[in-house]
Motif scaffolding. Structure first.
Motif, short mmCIF file in Angstrom:
data_model
loop_
_atom_site.label_atom_id
_atom_site.label_comp_id
_atom_site.label_asym_id
_atom_site.label_seq_id
_atom_site.Cartn_x
_atom_site.Cartn_y
_atom_site.Cartn_z
N VAL A 1 94.96 -14.78 28.31
CA VAL A 1 95.02 -16.10 28.93
C VAL A 1 93.66 -16.44 29.56
N VAL A 2 93.06 -15.46 30.26
CA VAL A 2 91.76 -15.70 30.89
C VAL A 2 90.73 -16.03 29.82
N LEU A 3 90.72 -15.24 28.74
CA LEU A 3 89.71 -15.48 27.68
C LEU A 3 89.99 -16.79 26.95
N ASN A 4 91.26 -17.16 26.76
CA ASN A 4 91.58 -18.44 26.12
C ASN A 4 91.04 -19.59 26.95
N ARG A 5 91.10 -19.48 28.27
CA ARG A 5 90.57 -20.53 29.13
C ARG A 5 89.04 -20.61 29.00
N VAL A 6 88.42 -19.47 28.97
CA VAL A 6 86.96 -19.46 28.82
C VAL A 6 86.55 -20.16 27.52
N LYS A 7 87.35 -19.96 26.45
CA LYS A 7 87.03 -20.52 25.14
C LYS A 7 87.42 -21.99 25.01
N SER A 8 88.39 -22.45 25.85
CA SER A 8 89.03 -23.74 25.60
C SER A 8 88.13 -24.95 25.81
N ARG B 1 85.44 -22.72 21.78
CA ARG B 1 84.32 -21.87 21.38
C ARG B 1 84.85 -20.61 20.73
N ASN B 2 83.99 -20.05 19.89
CA ASN B 2 84.30 -18.73 19.34
C ASN B 2 83.94 -17.67 20.37
N LEU B 3 84.58 -16.53 20.23
CA LEU B 3 84.33 -15.44 21.16
C LEU B 3 82.85 -15.03 21.12
N SER B 4 82.25 -15.17 19.93
CA SER B 4 80.83 -14.78 19.78
C SER B 4 79.91 -15.70 20.57
N ASP B 5 80.41 -16.88 20.96
CA ASP B 5 79.60 -17.82 21.72
C ASP B 5 79.63 -17.55 23.22
N ILE B 6 80.47 -16.57 23.63
CA ILE B 6 80.66 -16.30 25.05
C ILE B 6 79.79 -15.12 25.47
N SER B 7 79.11 -15.29 26.60
CA SER B 7 78.30 -14.21 27.14
C SER B 7 79.04 -13.62 28.34
N PHE B 8 79.19 -12.31 28.35
CA PHE B 8 79.89 -11.62 29.43
C PHE B 8 78.87 -11.05 30.41
N ALA B 9 79.18 -11.22 31.68
CA ALA B 9 78.34 -10.64 32.73
C ALA B 9 78.70 -9.17 32.89
N ASP B 10 77.80 -8.44 33.59
CA ASP B 10 78.02 -7.00 33.77
C ASP B 10 79.34 -6.70 34.49
N ALA C 1 88.32 -26.72 28.43
CA ALA C 1 88.99 -27.47 29.49
C ALA C 1 88.88 -26.76 30.82
N PHE C 2 88.37 -25.54 30.82
CA PHE C 2 88.21 -24.73 32.01
C PHE C 2 86.75 -24.29 32.10
N PRO C 3 86.39 -23.68 33.23
CA PRO C 3 85.00 -23.18 33.33
C PRO C 3 84.67 -22.23 32.18
N GLY C 4 83.37 -22.03 31.94
CA GLY C 4 82.95 -21.31 30.75
C GLY C 4 82.66 -19.84 30.93
N THR C 5 82.96 -19.25 32.11
CA THR C 5 82.74 -17.81 32.31
C THR C 5 84.00 -17.16 32.86
N VAL C 6 84.10 -15.84 32.68
CA VAL C 6 85.27 -15.09 33.17
C VAL C 6 85.37 -15.23 34.68
N SER C 7 84.28 -15.09 35.37
CA SER C 7 84.30 -15.16 36.83
C SER C 7 84.71 -16.54 37.32
N GLU C 8 84.15 -17.60 36.69
CA GLU C 8 84.49 -18.96 37.12
C GLU C 8 85.95 -19.29 36.85
N VAL C 9 86.47 -18.81 35.72
CA VAL C 9 87.89 -19.04 35.41
C VAL C 9 88.79 -18.35 36.43
N MET D 1 88.72 -8.95 25.85
CA MET D 1 87.32 -9.34 25.70
C MET D 1 86.84 -9.14 24.28
N ALA D 2 87.59 -8.31 23.52
CA ALA D 2 87.25 -8.10 22.11
C ALA D 2 87.93 -9.13 21.22
N GLY D 3 88.75 -10.03 21.82
CA GLY D 3 89.37 -11.09 21.04
C GLY D 3 90.83 -10.84 20.70
#
Length: 386
Positions: free
Chosen positions: A302-309, A265-274, A311-319, A355-357
């Protein structure tokens, strides 16, 4: 730190892990070979020790026999010395008897000599006095017979004393010969004792030398055993590494297959929680608080790459809280840091950058402390990234 040693979704990570596994297997095989060689050397040393122990035992038996022989020889020498002393005492007594016999002989001879001298000096006058003073013819015959008996007695006594002195002299000579024989036997025993002492000294020297060789063999055996034990520990560690790399390779292949079926996914496709910024900054603090800023950004990337990949969960917290992934999340260190907000300004800045890419490690999905088996794509501070 990432705890599961999986590979990147990129093919290069799987290849590197395969190479690391091959290298680890080769090193383990080399260690097994070294263990075998060291065990062969250890067996040879144990054989040498066994031979030396047998030699030491034989020498000890020899020394024991020699010591026993020495004791017997010493006892015989003491007995022989006692016999010599007794013989010397007997000779001394015989010499005393000989002196007394000679003195008696000389006294008898002197008395006889005086009587002969008396008869010689008085001559016919002595016999005339006997004739004139004899009361009768019978008295004359008696006196003549007495003189003859006296002469015969002197002669026999003198001969007897001479014979006695001769016998005593012969006895003394026999005793002296016996003493000489005893002294010769004693000398022979002393020679045997000297030889036994020399032999004992030689055997003792060999015992000392053998004991030294045994001590050296024991030291070498101990050293060889330590080497074998160290190699076994090394092999155990290498086997553990091989096992870990095998699991890692299997996980990487699984992730590779997942990657092939996934779209990043692109970074723009990711929603960040508060709370994502707060959570990511404190994770960066736990994993790379003492690392340079570039390394802190790398951990966040590395955390953001996993969120985008995909192959891992789709949120920062889940990763971050995915099971068996980040050590601080598993051990409670992250919870403690969050409760006290230990993240520094630098950690917050790195979290914002990630988080800014921004990334300093491309699309790497894993990091850890360096190990020889993994050739990383990036090395920053105390971490490798792949």
């Amino acid at each position: 730190m990432v705890s599961v040693m999986a590979g990147s979704l990129q093919v290069y990570a799987t290849q590197e892990t395969q190479q690391a596994l091959d290298k680890a297997r080769q090193e383990a095989n080399e260690t097994r070979q070294a263990i075998g060689e060291n065990k062969d050397a250890l067996d040879a040393l144990n054989d040498t020790k066994s031979d030396l122990s047998e030699q030491w035992s034989n020498l000890n038996s020899q020394l024991s026999g020699i010591t026993s022989n020495l004791a017997e020889l010493s006892a015989k020498i003491n007995d022989k010395q006692g016999e010599i002393s007794a013989k010397q005492e007997e000779i001394s007594q015989t010499e005393k008897e000989l002196e007394e016999a000679v003195q008696t002989q000389e006294e008898q001879y002197a008395a006889m000599k005086k009587r002969i001298q008396f008869l010689y000096e008085r001559g016919n006058r002595f016999y005339l006095e006997i004739l004139l003073h004899s009361g009768s013819y019978g008295d004359l015959l008696n006196k003549s017979s007495y003189i003859k008996q006296l002469n015969d007695y002197d002669t026999k006594t003198l001969e007897k004393y001479k014979e006695t002195a001769k016998e005593i002299q012969q006895h003394k000579q026999a005793l002296e010969q016996e003493q000489e024989a005893l002294e010769k036997q004693q000398d022979e025993l002393e020679d045997l004792r000297s030889e036994a002492n020399n032999k004992a000294g030689q055997v003792t020297g060999l015992l000392t030398q053998t004991a030294g060789s045994l001590n050296s063999a024991n030291a070498q055996i101990s050293s060889a055993q330590d080497a074998v034990d160290a190699l076994q520990d090394q092999l155990d560690s290498q086997n553990a590494t091989v096992s870990a790399l095998e699991k890692q390779l299997a996980e990487e292949r699984r992730l590779q297959e997942l990657s092939n079926a996934s779209v990043w996914r692109n970074l723009s496709d990711i929603s960040f929680a508060d709370q994502d910024r707060y959570l990511l900054a404190n994770l960066i603090y736990c994993e790379a608080g003492g690392e340079p800023y570039e390394g802190q950004v790398a951990v966040g990337a590395v955390v953001l790459n996993r969120v985008k990949s995909g192959a891992f969960p789709g949120t920062v917290s889940e990763v971050i809280y995915q099971r068996w992934q980040f050590e601080p999340a598993m051990t409670g260190r992250l919870a403690l840091a969050l409760s006290e907000n230990r993240a520094t300004d630098s950690c917050y800045q790195a979290a914002d950058a990630a988080m800014a890419g921004q990334t300093t490690v491309g699309d790497c999905l894993f990091f850890r402390t360096p190990i020889p088996q993994i050739e990383p794509k990036y090395r920053i501070g105390g971490h490798i990234f792949y």
